[in-house]
Motif scaffolding. Structure first.
Motif, mmCIF file in Angstrom:
data_model
loop_
_atom_site.group_PDB
_atom_site.id
_atom_site.type_symbol
_atom_site.label_atom_id
_atom_site.label_comp_id
_atom_site.label_asym_id
_atom_site.label_seq_id
_atom_site.Cartn_x
_atom_site.Cartn_y
_atom_site.Cartn_z
ATOM 1 N N ILE A 230 -33.033 33.261 -11.951
ATOM 2 C CA ILE A 230 -34.314 33.953 -12.035
ATOM 3 C C ILE A 230 -35.302 33.330 -11.057
ATOM 4 C CG2 ILE A 230 -36.276 34.481 -13.539
ATOM 5 C CD1 ILE A 230 -34.311 34.641 -15.864
ATOM 6 N N GLU A 231 -35.764 34.128 -10.126
ATOM 7 C CA GLU A 231 -36.671 33.643 -9.089
ATOM 8 C C GLU A 231 -38.018 33.269 -9.692
ATOM 9 O OE1 GLU A 231 -38.503 35.079 -4.755
ATOM 10 O OE2 GLU A 231 -37.061 36.336 -5.862
ATOM 11 N N GLY A 232 -38.523 32.094 -9.336
ATOM 12 C CA GLY A 232 -39.810 31.619 -9.827
ATOM 13 C C GLY A 232 -39.709 30.681 -11.004
ATOM 14 N N LEU A 233 -38.554 30.644 -11.660
ATOM 15 C CA LEU A 233 -38.351 29.715 -12.781
ATOM 16 C C LEU A 233 -37.877 28.382 -12.228
ATOM 17 C CD1 LEU A 233 -38.277 29.292 -15.850
ATOM 18 C CD2 LEU A 233 -35.917 30.105 -15.830
ATOM 19 N N GLU A 234 -38.614 27.305 -12.516
ATOM 20 C CA GLU A 234 -38.321 26.019 -11.888
ATOM 21 C C GLU A 234 -37.606 25.032 -12.806
ATOM 22 O OE1 GLU A 234 -41.320 24.223 -9.541
ATOM 23 O OE2 GLU A 234 -42.317 26.099 -9.040
ATOM 24 N N ARG A 235 -37.813 25.154 -14.112
ATOM 25 C CA ARG A 235 -37.193 24.190 -15.025
ATOM 26 C C ARG A 235 -36.664 24.896 -16.271
ATOM 27 N NH1 ARG A 235 -41.074 18.736 -15.140
ATOM 28 N NH2 ARG A 235 -40.865 18.223 -12.915
ATOM 29 N N ILE A 236 -35.413 24.586 -16.615
ATOM 30 C CA ILE A 236 -34.788 25.121 -17.832
ATOM 31 C C ILE A 236 -34.326 23.953 -18.688
ATOM 32 C CG2 ILE A 236 -32.924 26.552 -18.767
ATOM 33 C CD1 ILE A 236 -32.819 27.929 -15.993
ATOM 34 N N ARG A 237 -34.701 23.985 -19.966
ATOM 35 C CA ARG A 237 -34.252 22.993 -20.937
ATOM 36 C C ARG A 237 -33.666 23.731 -22.137
ATOM 37 N NH1 ARG A 237 -36.820 18.461 -18.916
ATOM 38 N NH2 ARG A 237 -38.852 18.805 -17.947
ATOM 39 N N PHE A 238 -33.039 23.001 -23.055
ATOM 40 C CA PHE A 238 -32.563 23.619 -24.295
ATOM 41 C C PHE A 238 -32.507 22.580 -25.401
ATOM 42 C CE2 PHE A 238 -28.809 22.345 -21.841
ATOM 43 C CZ PHE A 238 -28.056 21.627 -22.757
ATOM 44 N N THR A 239 -32.685 23.038 -26.623
ATOM 45 C CA THR A 239 -32.620 22.182 -27.803
ATOM 46 C C THR A 239 -32.372 23.042 -29.033
ATOM 47 O OG1 THR A 239 -33.719 20.319 -28.866
ATOM 48 C CG2 THR A 239 -35.101 22.202 -28.393
ATOM 49 N N SER A 240 -31.611 22.498 -29.997
ATOM 50 C CA SER A 240 -30.839 21.274 -29.966
ATOM 51 C C SER A 240 -29.360 21.637 -30.077
ATOM 52 C CB SER A 240 -31.180 20.380 -31.154
ATOM 53 O OG SER A 240 -32.420 19.793 -31.059
ATOM 54 N N PRO A 241 -28.504 21.002 -29.277
ATOM 55 C CA PRO A 241 -27.077 21.283 -29.351
ATOM 56 C C PRO A 241 -26.404 20.501 -30.474
ATOM 57 C CG PRO A 241 -27.476 19.684 -27.646
ATOM 58 C CD PRO A 241 -28.831 20.055 -28.214
ATOM 59 N N HIS A 242 -25.154 20.829 -30.729
ATOM 60 C CA HIS A 242 -24.333 20.130 -31.725
ATOM 61 C C HIS A 242 -23.093 19.606 -31.002
ATOM 62 C CE1 HIS A 242 -21.763 19.381 -35.186
ATOM 63 N NE2 HIS A 242 -22.764 19.670 -36.008
ATOM 64 N N PRO A 243 -22.697 18.352 -31.234
ATOM 65 C CA PRO A 243 -21.531 17.811 -30.531
ATOM 66 C C PRO A 243 -20.264 18.641 -30.711
ATOM 67 C CG PRO A 243 -22.749 16.042 -31.600
ATOM 68 C CD PRO A 243 -23.369 17.326 -32.065
ATOM 69 N N ARG A 244 -20.125 19.294 -31.875
ATOM 70 C CA ARG A 244 -18.920 20.103 -32.117
ATOM 71 C C ARG A 244 -18.761 21.194 -31.071
ATOM 72 N NH1 ARG A 244 -19.331 24.196 -36.903
ATOM 73 N NH2 ARG A 244 -20.507 25.216 -35.234
ATOM 74 N N ASP A 245 -19.870 21.795 -30.657
ATOM 75 C CA ASP A 245 -19.837 22.960 -29.784
ATOM 76 C C ASP A 245 -20.147 22.626 -28.329
ATOM 77 O OD1 ASP A 245 -19.506 24.941 -31.991
ATOM 78 O OD2 ASP A 245 -21.487 24.188 -32.569
ATOM 79 N N PHE A 246 -20.281 21.333 -28.017
ATOM 80 C CA PHE A 246 -20.682 20.959 -26.662
ATOM 81 C C PHE A 246 -19.441 20.852 -25.787
ATOM 82 C CE2 PHE A 246 -22.758 18.632 -23.273
ATOM 83 C CZ PHE A 246 -23.998 19.264 -23.247
#
Length: 500
Positions: A230-246
């Motif tokens: 996506i043009e113009g989007l500079e930073r993407i983060r995410f929360t919260s993951p689970h070790p089982r699904d990582f």
């Protein structure tokens, strides 16, 4: 005290996790669409909404203490209304009105969109309205939103959780996982970017399980890559993951997508395999450390944080030492640490061998001391690095006294830096060299190396230039994080995500 033009004023007080903070944006948007205005710092609001948490030990005491302090305020403020929503409302239901009969509305996690109608009904019928649904009626992202940030936004990709952790009541209160369609998520991000947002955080109770409801095990990594286009989007983060699904495809997406930040919050909870089994956590120490090793191999600069519970029922000194071992091996940038507390309705509350409070406290103190030492050592490695900082609003409590600004590095570390000579707005980017490290922040004492004015800064400036008005259409995004402004009562700030 009603707002301008005779409109009723409101205040939303949020307790709990990021999902609650995001829900509070929706509540604010709904209220403003219904004609309310956000209350100022002076006077008593016409409406106070408590968006509650049911995970921490003192959640009940916090709510009823605040409600008790509001009772005399309501007595002297004719027409004032009080509403209680969120996880504690979903759990306690009629109990809230029995203990605090001056409450006008009680609503749950599945029907936040009904709040304006419930308030109107309570005013007409002169009696409390209690409405709790057992399943989600409308995905929250379809509701109007009032966000406080012009530059950063939450984007919910799923609601609910399919895990059965024995210490957690969230699945019972928020239901099974429901995923949004990828196209809907990406369309929301594009709309946010058009408004000036340059940073988004993808949000879910178990964010990397995304796709289980869609039948695609790689849906989350695909979503990260697509958002990165996506043009113009500079930073993407995410929360919260689970070790089982990582999975490895997520690590690859993080490493290969330039706008996905090298920051990971990975809840550990315990380093003991025996305790993890009792918690019904589906990974073990070896699996957890293996994920950390893979992440660091792909992204050596990754900042990794975690959640840890101390004193889970049956935890022995040997179990606790296993947790300390993982902390030493993983070298977390920081850790959200909690002393185990019984939560009615969870299997762990009925377990034998509850650990004595004094033992839990002693272990907790040792863990905090170790993590503080590691956090400081890891932050010291940042000294001398040149970083681009996203200027934040309200992050630095002492900025006015120190003549500094504050913001977040790409890996989400908090950085305080000297004010550049040219004007800088929240949402702009400032390049600095780190000169000092503390356990919980970095400092750049020299002059700024570069200032980059952004569309996000323009959006912030535009927002300041005109008075707040009733929103037109759907607004989406991220509020500032921290303690809510004071009501006529003490309103504690929320904690870390509770559904991990």
């Amino acid at each position: 005290m009603s707002g301008e033009s005779g409109l009723k004023s409101y205040k939303v007080v949020t307790h709990g996790c990021q999902m609650n903070v995001h829900d509070s944006e929706r509540l604010s948007g709904l209220l403003e669409e219904a004609g309310y205005v956000k209350a100022g710092p002076e006077g008593d609001p016409d409406l106070v909404v408590f968006n509650t948490c049911a995970v921490r030990e003192n959640a009940d005491n916090k709510l009823y203490g605040n409600l008790g302090q509001l009772a005399p305020v309501k007595t002297r403020h004719k027409g004032m209304q009080i509403a209680v929503g969120g996880c504690l409302a979903q759990k306690d239901r009629d109990t809230i009105v029995k203990r605090a009969p001056w409450v006008d509305v009680v609503f749950g996690t599945h029907n936040i969109g009904h709040l304006p109608a419930l308030l109107e009904r309570a005013a007409i019928e002169k009696k409390a309205q209690v409405e709790i649904l057992e399943s989600l009626e409308t995905f929250p992202s379809t509701l109007p939103t009032r966000r406080d940030s012009a530059y950063a936004a939450w984007v919910s990709i799923s609601v609910g959780c399919n895990n059965t952790c024995t210490f957690c009541i969230v699945p019972a209160l928020r239901g099974k996982e429901e995923d949004r369609r990828p196209g809907d998520v990406l369309a929301e991000i594009e709309a946010l970017v058009d408004e000036g947002v340059i940073e988004v955080t993808l949000l879910g109770q178990n964010v990397n399980a995304y796709g289980s409801d869609l039948g695609d095990r790689e849906a989350f990594s695909k979503l990260l890559r697509a958002a990165g286009q996506i043009e113009g989007l500079e930073r993407i983060r995410f929360t919260s993951p689970h070790p089982r699904d990582f999975t490895d495809d997520v690590i690859a997406a993080m490493a290969e997508t330039p706008t996905v930040m090298h920051q990971l919050h990975m809840p550990l909870q315990s380093g003991s395999d025996r305790v993890l089994k009792a918690m019904r956590r589906s990974y073990r120490q070896e699996r957890f450390l293996g994920i950390i090793e893979k992440v660091r191999a792909a992204m050596p600069d990754a900042a990794i944080s975690t959640d840890i519970i101390v004193g889970f029922p049956g935890e022995t000194e040997e179990d606790f030492e296993e947790t300390m071992h993982v902390v030493r091996e993983a070298r977390f940038t920081n850790a959200f640490t909690f002393q185990y507390s019984k939560r009615p309705g969870t299997p762990a509350a009925e377990m034998e061998d509850q650990v004595p409070k004094e033992v839990v406290q002693a272990r907790y103190d040792r863990l905090i001391a170790l993590q503080e030492e590691i956090s400081w050592e890891e932050n010291k490695k940042q000294v001398g690095r040149v970083l681009e900082i996203l200027v934040a609003e309200g992050e630095g409590k002492k900025d006015d006294q120190t003549h500094r600004l504050s913001g977040r590095a790409p890996d989400n570390r908090l950085v305080h830096f000297s004010k550049p000579q040219e004007p800088v707005r929240p949402g702009d980017m400032v390049t600095v060299e780190i000169t000092y490290a503390a356990p919980h922040h970095l400092l750049a004492e020299g002059p700024a190396l570069a200032v980059r004015r952004t569309r996000a800064g323009d959006a912030w400036e535009k927002r300041q230039a005109k008075p707040a008005a009733k929103p037109a259409g759907v607004m989406l995004g991220l509020p500032s994080i921290g303690a809510p402004a004071a009501l006529p009562l003490a309103a504690p700030a929320g904690g870390a995500c509770c559904g991990d």
